[in-house]
Write a protein that holds these residues in place. Structure first.
Motif, PDB file in Angstrom:
ATOM      1  N   PRO A  57     127.480  69.142  38.366  1.00 42.86           N
ATOM      2  CA  PRO A  57     126.871  70.475  38.286  1.00 42.86           C
ATOM      3  C   PRO A  57     125.455  70.450  37.721  1.00 42.86           C
ATOM      4  O   PRO A  57     124.630  71.284  38.092  1.00 42.86           O
ATOM      5  N   ILE A  58     125.167  69.505  36.842  1.00 43.77           N
ATOM      6  CA  ILE A  58     123.806  69.406  36.306  1.00 43.77           C
ATOM      7  C   ILE A  58     122.862  68.995  37.434  1.00 43.77           C
ATOM      8  O   ILE A  58     121.753  69.516  37.567  1.00 43.77           O
ATOM      9  N   TYR A  59     123.318  68.054  38.228  1.00 41.97           N
ATOM     10  CA  TYR A  59     122.521  67.656  39.395  1.00 41.97           C
ATOM     11  C   TYR A  59     122.286  68.866  40.290  1.00 41.97           C
ATOM     12  O   TYR A  59     121.181  69.093  40.785  1.00 41.97           O
ATOM     13  N   TRP A  60     123.340  69.667  40.463  1.00 41.91           N
ATOM     14  CA  TRP A  60     123.227  70.855  41.303  1.00 41.91           C
ATOM     15  C   TRP A  60     122.172  71.799  40.749  1.00 41.91           C
ATOM     16  O   TRP A  60     121.395  72.410  41.477  1.00 41.91           O
ATOM     17  N   MET A  61     122.160  71.934  39.431  1.00 40.72           N
ATOM     18  CA  MET A  61     121.178  72.797  38.800  1.00 40.72           C
ATOM     19  C   MET A  61     119.773  72.271  39.055  1.00 40.72           C
ATOM     20  O   MET A  61     118.867  73.035  39.380  1.00 40.72           O
ATOM     21  N   LEU A  62     119.608  70.961  38.921  1.00 43.99           N
ATOM     22  CA  LEU A  62     118.283  70.386  39.100  1.00 43.99           C
ATOM     23  C   LEU A  62     117.767  70.594  40.524  1.00 43.99           C
ATOM     24  O   LEU A  62     116.635  71.025  40.718  1.00 43.99           O
ATOM     25  N   ILE A  63     118.606  70.280  41.522  1.00 44.17           N
ATOM     26  CA  ILE A  63     118.080  70.404  42.878  1.00 44.17           C
ATOM     27  C   ILE A  63     117.904  71.858  43.289  1.00 44.17           C
ATOM     28  O   ILE A  63     117.078  72.173  44.141  1.00 44.17           O
ATOM     29  N   SER A  64     118.676  72.769  42.661  1.00 41.57           N
ATOM     30  CA  SER A  64     118.500  74.171  43.022  1.00 41.57           C
ATOM     31  C   SER A  64     117.112  74.648  42.666  1.00 41.57           C
ATOM     32  O   SER A  64     116.578  75.557  43.296  1.00 41.57           O
ATOM     33  N   PRO A 112     112.017  70.227  49.791  1.00 42.50           N
ATOM     34  CA  PRO A 112     111.804  70.371  48.345  1.00 42.50           C
ATOM     35  C   PRO A 112     110.405  70.879  48.037  1.00 42.50           C
ATOM     36  O   PRO A 112     109.436  70.400  48.601  1.00 42.50           O
ATOM     37  N   ASN A 113     110.326  71.864  47.171  1.00 39.39           N
ATOM     38  CA  ASN A 113     109.006  72.344  46.788  1.00 39.39           C
ATOM     39  C   ASN A 113     108.990  72.692  45.310  1.00 39.39           C
ATOM     40  O   ASN A 113     110.021  72.929  44.697  1.00 39.39           O
ATOM     41  N   LEU A 114     107.801  72.720  44.774  1.00 44.98           N
ATOM     42  CA  LEU A 114     107.664  72.914  43.329  1.00 44.98           C
ATOM     43  C   LEU A 114     107.365  74.366  42.966  1.00 44.98           C
ATOM     44  O   LEU A 114     106.994  74.644  41.844  1.00 44.98           O
ATOM     45  N   ASP A 115     107.524  75.282  43.923  1.00 45.38           N
ATOM     46  CA  ASP A 115     107.175  76.676  43.650  1.00 45.38           C
ATOM     47  C   ASP A 115     107.856  77.217  42.412  1.00 45.38           C
ATOM     48  O   ASP A 115     107.242  77.832  41.558  1.00 45.38           O
ATOM     49  N   ALA A 116     109.152  76.972  42.341  1.00 44.21           N
ATOM     50  CA  ALA A 116     109.899  77.526  41.221  1.00 44.21           C
ATOM     51  C   ALA A 116     109.382  76.960  39.905  1.00 44.21           C
ATOM     52  O   ALA A 116     109.155  77.678  38.938  1.00 44.21           O
ATOM     53  N   PHE A 117     109.179  75.651  39.881  1.00 42.89           N
ATOM     54  CA  PHE A 117     108.711  75.033  38.646  1.00 42.89           C
ATOM     55  C   PHE A 117     107.318  75.526  38.295  1.00 42.89           C
ATOM     56  O   PHE A 117     107.000  75.759  37.132  1.00 42.89           O
ATOM     57  N   ARG A 118     106.513  75.704  39.319  1.00 44.44           N
ATOM     58  CA  ARG A 118     105.158  76.180  39.061  1.00 44.44           C
ATOM     59  C   ARG A 118     105.208  77.546  38.422  1.00 44.44           C
ATOM     60  O   ARG A 118     104.536  77.814  37.428  1.00 44.44           O
ATOM     61  N   SER A 119     106.031  78.427  38.961  1.00 41.24           N
ATOM     62  CA  SER A 119     106.038  79.773  38.409  1.00 41.24           C
ATOM     63  C   SER A 119     106.650  79.781  37.015  1.00 41.24           C
ATOM     64  O   SER A 119     106.289  80.571  36.172  1.00 41.24           O
ATOM     65  N   VAL A 120     107.559  78.851  36.773  1.00 41.36           N
ATOM     66  CA  VAL A 120     108.152  78.790  35.445  1.00 41.36           C
ATOM     67  C   VAL A 120     107.112  78.375  34.408  1.00 41.36           C
ATOM     68  O   VAL A 120     107.053  78.894  33.301  1.00 41.36           O
ATOM     69  N   PHE A 121     106.264  77.450  34.800  1.00 41.27           N
ATOM     70  CA  PHE A 121     105.243  77.003  33.844  1.00 41.27           C
ATOM     71  C   PHE A 121     104.106  78.002  33.727  1.00 41.27           C
ATOM     72  O   PHE A 121     103.605  78.277  32.647  1.00 41.27           O
ATOM     73  N   ALA A 129     117.730  88.453  41.624  1.00 41.63           N
ATOM     74  CA  ALA A 129     117.457  87.376  40.680  1.00 41.63           C
ATOM     75  C   ALA A 129     116.836  86.236  41.458  1.00 41.63           C
ATOM     76  O   ALA A 129     117.280  85.910  42.551  1.00 41.63           O
ATOM     77  N   ASP A 130     115.805  85.651  40.895  1.00 46.32           N
ATOM     78  CA  ASP A 130     115.196  84.486  41.534  1.00 46.32           C
ATOM     79  C   ASP A 130     115.926  83.264  41.049  1.00 46.32           C
ATOM     80  O   ASP A 130     115.511  82.608  40.096  1.00 46.32           O
ATOM     81  N   TRP A 131     117.029  82.938  41.704  1.00 48.74           N
ATOM     82  CA  TRP A 131     117.893  81.907  41.161  1.00 48.74           C
ATOM     83  C   TRP A 131     117.221  80.542  41.120  1.00 48.74           C
ATOM     84  O   TRP A 131     117.491  79.759  40.215  1.00 48.74           O
ATOM     85  N   HIS A 132     116.385  80.251  42.079  1.00 53.11           N
ATOM     86  CA  HIS A 132     115.775  78.924  42.015  1.00 53.11           C
ATOM     87  C   HIS A 132     114.868  78.810  40.804  1.00 53.11           C
ATOM     88  O   HIS A 132     114.749  77.754  40.190  1.00 53.11           O
ATOM     89  N   ARG A 133     114.272  79.941  40.415  1.00 50.74           N
ATOM     90  CA  ARG A 133     113.443  79.891  39.214  1.00 50.74           C
ATOM     91  C   ARG A 133     114.310  79.829  37.959  1.00 50.74           C
ATOM     92  O   ARG A 133     113.969  79.152  36.981  1.00 50.74           O
ATOM     93  N   VAL A 134     115.430  80.537  37.992  1.00 51.17           N
ATOM     94  CA  VAL A 134     116.337  80.466  36.847  1.00 51.17           C
ATOM     95  C   VAL A 134     116.761  79.028  36.615  1.00 51.17           C
ATOM     96  O   VAL A 134     116.772  78.530  35.492  1.00 51.17           O
ATOM     97  N   MET A 135     117.106  78.341  37.694  1.00 52.51           N
ATOM     98  CA  MET A 135     117.574  76.963  37.553  1.00 52.51           C
ATOM     99  C   MET A 135     116.451  76.031  37.146  1.00 52.51           C
ATOM    100  O   MET A 135     116.661  75.097  36.370  1.00 52.51           O
TER     101      MET A 135
END
Lengths: 309, 285, 409
Positions: B35-42, B62-71, B248-254
């Motif tokens: 499940p942790i792996y699942w969280m990471l790839i989500s 795969p894209n970094l959009d979610a991570f970008r918006s998180v940062f 909810a923006d789940w990919h950003r949540v993850m």
């Protein structure tokens, strides 16, 4: 240890040890008073509410119409409450047994020497570090009937014929919640038990082996008795955490379907914050405390039998 | 330490045994942490792909959009900084009060200890949602609302019980003969505690501190409810910034969750060895 | 330096001092809008820039905690000056005298003209003849559908289903277990969301909340139950929130899905197939167009310090300019006279504007949660097969009857 004239020193020392030292009292009461101040008042506030008729209109006052045990009567008469109470019992019971057993097995396993044992054991702690909301959401996706990974894998392995409705079948939902919660907290139990394992002197095992005791006997007569205080402490902590579990269950099933996975803290939240029935919500919360009181008494009683090192 | 309790064949050569164990461990942990792996790839998937059927075990694009918006949008760095700023005093307070209480519980022989322990446990069980409001009233009446101090006090109240329950048996493992010997030499009780008992408990205290830190770090409800002024907003809403009114923006949540747990996992991996050996008093070894 | 220049400098200095002397009053606003594109951010910014007397300070409260935070604020005497509340709970707060009566202010307002609002918002926010809140936006439920899947199964995407039987027939054709596709999806989640999604079908059948055990109501619930039991809709709908249902639509696993316009930004961004939306169907023979009215309201809690300022903010945030901005996040103006020029997703905009004309509000009733919950339970009992629709609704009707007897809808 220096000794003066024998009898006098010994007696004096024993007296010292048993004296109710003021320092010790302060030490004991400091954390207790801290908690009483911060949590005790909120609990009293809620207990008071549970005997009153509370609405949005009188919420800001402290003195509201007194209704005696009416709230409690209403709560106990509600069939949903009875189901939720049973769910809570099941949830706590399954978690205590599951986590202590699995935690013990994992701790024993990782106590063996092999490459990466410590690293892998530490990695397992990752699950416990996650916020409950995230754990609930993750398992909600994984247990989804259609797009969930669990069903996907189970079907690929031909372990099941068709999709299992982990979250939408009232008969299964509670089991699903149990699985997710045990997964969530087990590493925490494991690490505490693993620590206690390392305190058992190796000599005891070596002596037992020389006497011809097999692994099962060693487990039964050395390991388990030595672990008893820790296992009890872990059981106690798991009970508390399970009684409080809210975030994960809220995210996973919201207590549904049809309250099949609803537990006491969630129910009191629903009464208070979704239905505006504050007195009833408080009554449910107070009941949870009374219930745990019984459990806590049992725990403390058994502590008395602990051997001092 | 080698506890040969698991009943494996005693005749098997050590090396084979160790290889088998390692393989089993690796496989077991991989499954457990799936499940942790699942969280990471989500975090790398698009919002829609997370719910695709059949599920994809690797992000299709795969894209970094979610991570970008998180940062960038949520500035998770600031949020984590706040979490750490709060967690450190909480840990100190917890260890202080916890050590005091656990030590006293291990030394006092009377019903008082039982009462204290039961009280502490009972206080932990009340549903949090119902405690939030009266706690708010307490802080408001003392006038410390909207301060980190309030959050520290509130968070400590959640973590303290754990410290007490775990430290007590460990203090019990330190024999009181040591302190008693020191009284003969003229030490006061406090000096005995400070100079003799505590140093022996250094490792367990460090470990309980690490676990308390992790719990405090993971507490994000109190900041949201106790800090409600606009200037304190950034850095307290955290993951809820992505869970909105209707969507909810789940990919950003993850993505957020993935980054959020990294520091703590790293901390524990580093302290790993000390954690387990540290939770024992080992006083007389 | 010339005398004129000196006088200009003195004048400038004097006006600066005057402005400073007028301390800026702060209006605290609580809202759950985390999306960067939501119109409230633009609204707050321009409000603060447009005048100096007031300044809005906003607090983002996570949606799931909004009601709880309001309750806590009431309990502790620390309410904000302005708050956005979900439509159905307004009556609960208003009936307990926790919201400021704004009837007269609205009547005298030069900015807000209720007569140009849609029918639904004209009556929602009113309790016992007095008005306590006003709609910030409106939305209504429509039927999204996957045109690519339509074509693949021999259906014409330009002629979407218009009646219950057509929807059901389409769902049957579109259901494709081999490709993990369900014909239709809707939200039957154990929360207000399922009531929100079910009520249109109840009303289309000619039923009403007052008579949950009527044959019409049973027909509506039976319709939903059949869809699930025949496999045209997934059993998981009882665990999916509205945005989860749309997630499955976006992933291509639900060929049709009931949803609202707030999903449009997401759909546009992530969906690769040809998606369309149409109004909800009517029941064959009954021809009643109905949908659920949703949306948040502005309300001023009792105990707010800056009531005048808060109302000024409401007026400002209710101007057509702000509403035009609202459609960017899929929120429609509550005013019928506001037409977004060159809207994003023009076809969808036309559909939802049409649909909102027939949108009916929930309640108002101070015990709306107690009316909604039995409906949610009946839905879940019926869809999981625990009870037949008739029995489930009969029990729900029995539960809400005493509440309606004390206080009718």
């Amino acid at each position: 240890m220096r000794r003066g004239p024998r009898g006098i020193d010994a007696a004096w020392l024993i007296a010292m040890a048993h004296a109710r030292s003021p320092l010790l009292l302060v030490f004991l009461l400091a954390p207790v008073f801290y908690l009483l101040a911060l949590i005790g008042f909120p609990i009293l506030y809620n207990i008071l509410m549970s005997f009153q008729e509370v609405t949005l209109g009188n919420l800001s006052k402290l003195l509201r119409p007194f209704v005696g045990l009416d709230n409690y009567r209403e709560v106990f008469a509600d069939p949903v409450f009875r189901q939720v109470f049973v769910n809570s019992l099941v949830f706590v019971g399954v978690n205590v047994v599951g986590q202590v057993t699995l935690g013990l097995m994992a701790a024993l396993f990782f106590a063996e020497t092999f490459a990466g044992a410590h690293f892998l054991r530490g990695l397992l702690l990752a699950t416990w570090m996650l916020p409950g909301l995230v754990v609930g959401a993750l398992w909600k996706w994984m247990f989804a009937s259609q797009y969930g990974v669990v069903n996907f894998v189970l079907e690929a392995l031909h372990a099941i014929g068709g999709p299992v409705h982990w979250l939408s079948d009232p008969a299964i939902a509670m089991t699903t919640v149990n699985i997710a919660h045990i997964w969530y907290i087990m590493p925490f139990s494991m690490i505490l038990i693993a620590a206690a394992l390392t305190a058992i002197p190796l000599e005891q095992y070596e002596a037992a082996e020389l006497d011809g005791a097999g692994p099962v006997a060693r487990l039964r007569y050395i390991t388990l008795p030595a672990l008893r205080p820790t296992l009890l402490a872990v059981a106690c902590l798991v009970t508390i955490y399970s009684m409080r579990a809210f975030d994960m269950i809220f995210a996973l099933t919201q207590g549904g379907p049809l309250d099949s996975s609803n537990v006491l803290p969630l129910l009191s939240y629903q009464f208070s914050f979704q239905q505006f029935k504050f007195g009833i919500g408080a009554a449910v919360g107070t009941f949870a405390v009374v219930f745990v009181f019984a459990v806590a008494l049992v725990y403390v009683r058994t502590l008395k039998h602990e051997a001092r090192a | 330490m080698n506890h040969r309790d698991d009943g494996a064949a005693r005749r098997m050569p050590k090396r084979t045994r160790r290889i088998i164990l390692a393989v089993v461990a690796f496989a077991g942990v991989a499954v457990y942490l799936f499940p942790i792996y699942w969280m990471l790839i989500s975090g790398f998937k698009s919002s829609a792909e997370i719910f695709a059927n059949p599920p994809t075990f690797f992000p299709s694009a795969p894209n970094l959009d979610a991570f970008r918006s998180v940062f960038v949008q949520e500035n998770i760095a600031r949020y984590l900084r706040h979490r750490v700023i709060i967690a450190i005093p909480v840990t100190a307070l917890t260890l202080g009060l916890g050590a005091m209480g656990a030590y006293a519980m291990s030394r006092i022989r009377s019903r008082l200890v039982d009462v204290a322990l039961v009280t502490v446990l009972l206080l932990q069980v009340f549903p949090e949602a119902l405690i939030a409001t009266p706690m708010f009233i307490i802080f408001k009446s003392i006038g410390i609302l909207n301060t980190f101090f309030a959050v520290i006090l509130a968070t400590t109240s959640k973590v303290l019980a754990f410290a007490l329950v775990i430290l007590r048996p460990m203090f019990l493992q330190v024999p009181s003969e040591l302190e008693e010997a020191s009284y003969v030499d003229g030490c006061t009780r406090f000096q005995a505690f400070w100079r003799i008992v505590l140093p022996l408990m250094r490792a367990p205290l460090a470990v309980v501190g690490a676990i308390a830190f992790a719990q405090a770090y993971g507490q994000f409800v109190y900041p949201i409810t106790l800090l409600n002024r606009q200037e304190l907003q950034p850095g307290s809403v955290g993951i809820y910034a992505f869970i909105g009114a209707e969507t909810a923006d789940w990919h950003r949540v993850m993505a957020f969750a993935s980054i959020y747990v990294l520091p703590i996992i790293a901390l524990f991996l580093l302290l790993q060895r000390n954690i387990v050996s540290g939770l024992t008093a080992g006083a007389l070894k | 330096m010339s005398l004129r220049k000196l006088m200009a400098m003195v004048a400038a200095a004097a006006s600066m001092l005057a402005a400073d002397a007028m301390a800026q009053k702060v209006i605290t606003l609580w809202h759950p809008y985390n999306a960067e594109t939501d119109m409230i951010h633009y609204g707050i910014k321009t409000f603060n820039e447009s005048q100096k007397e007031y300044r809005i300070e906003a607090r983002l409260v996570p949606y799931t905690q909004l009601t709880a935070e309001m309750i806590k604020a009431i309990a502790t005497g620390t309410p904000p000056d302005l708050v956005t509340l979900n439509d159905p709970v307004v009556a609960s707060f208003a009936s307990q005298d926790q919201l400021v009566d704004i009837t007269d202010r609205i009547r005298n307002s030069k900015v807000i003209n209720l007569s140009v609002y849609f029918k639904g918002p004209q009556t929602s926010g009113v309790w016992q003849g007095r008005r306590y809140s006003i709609a910030r936006e409106v939305n209504a439920l429509g039927l999204f559908y996957n045109a690519d899947l339509f074509r693949a199964h021999g259906l014409d995407p330009d002629k979407p289903p218009k009646t219950w039987s057509e929807v059901r027939a389409a769902a049957e054709k579109l259901t494709d277990p081999a490709h993990h596709v369900f014909g239709i999806g809707f939200c039957a989640h154990g929360s207000e969301q399922s009531t929100f999604q079910f009520l249109p079908w109840l009303w289309q059948a000619g039923g009403s909340i007052n008579k949950l055990d009527s044959p019409e109501a049973i027909e509506a619930l039976q319709y939903w139950t059949d869809l699930v039991q025949k496999g045209y809709a997934s059993k998981d709908v009882i665990n999916q929130q509205q945005n989860d249902v749309i997630n499955s639509f976006m992933a291509g696993n639900y060929a049709m899905a009931v949803g609202g316009p707030w999903e449009l930004p997401r759909i546009q961004k992530d969906v690769k197939f040809d998606w369309r939306v149409t109004v909800l169907p009517v029941k064959d023979g009954k021809n009643i167009q109905a949908s659920s009215l949703g949306g948040f309201h502005f309300a001023i809690p009792r105990g707010a310090k800056e009531i005048d300022g808060a109302f000024k903010a409401i007026e400002f945030l209710s101007t057509p300019a702000i509403f035009q901005d609202g459609w960017k996040s899929g929120l429609m103006a509550p005013r019928a006279d506001v037409e977004v020029k060159d809207p994003l997703w023009p076809k969808a905009y036309a559909v939802f504007r049409e649909q909102v004309k027939y949108a009916i509000q929930r309640g108002p009733h101070p015990q709306w949660p107690d009316l909604s919950r039995p409906i949610q339970i009946a839905i879940q009992e019926s869809l999981t097969g625990v009870k037949p629709p008739a029995q489930a609704l009969k029990e729900a009707a029995a539960k809400i009857q005493p509440i309606l007897a004390r206080q009718p809808l």
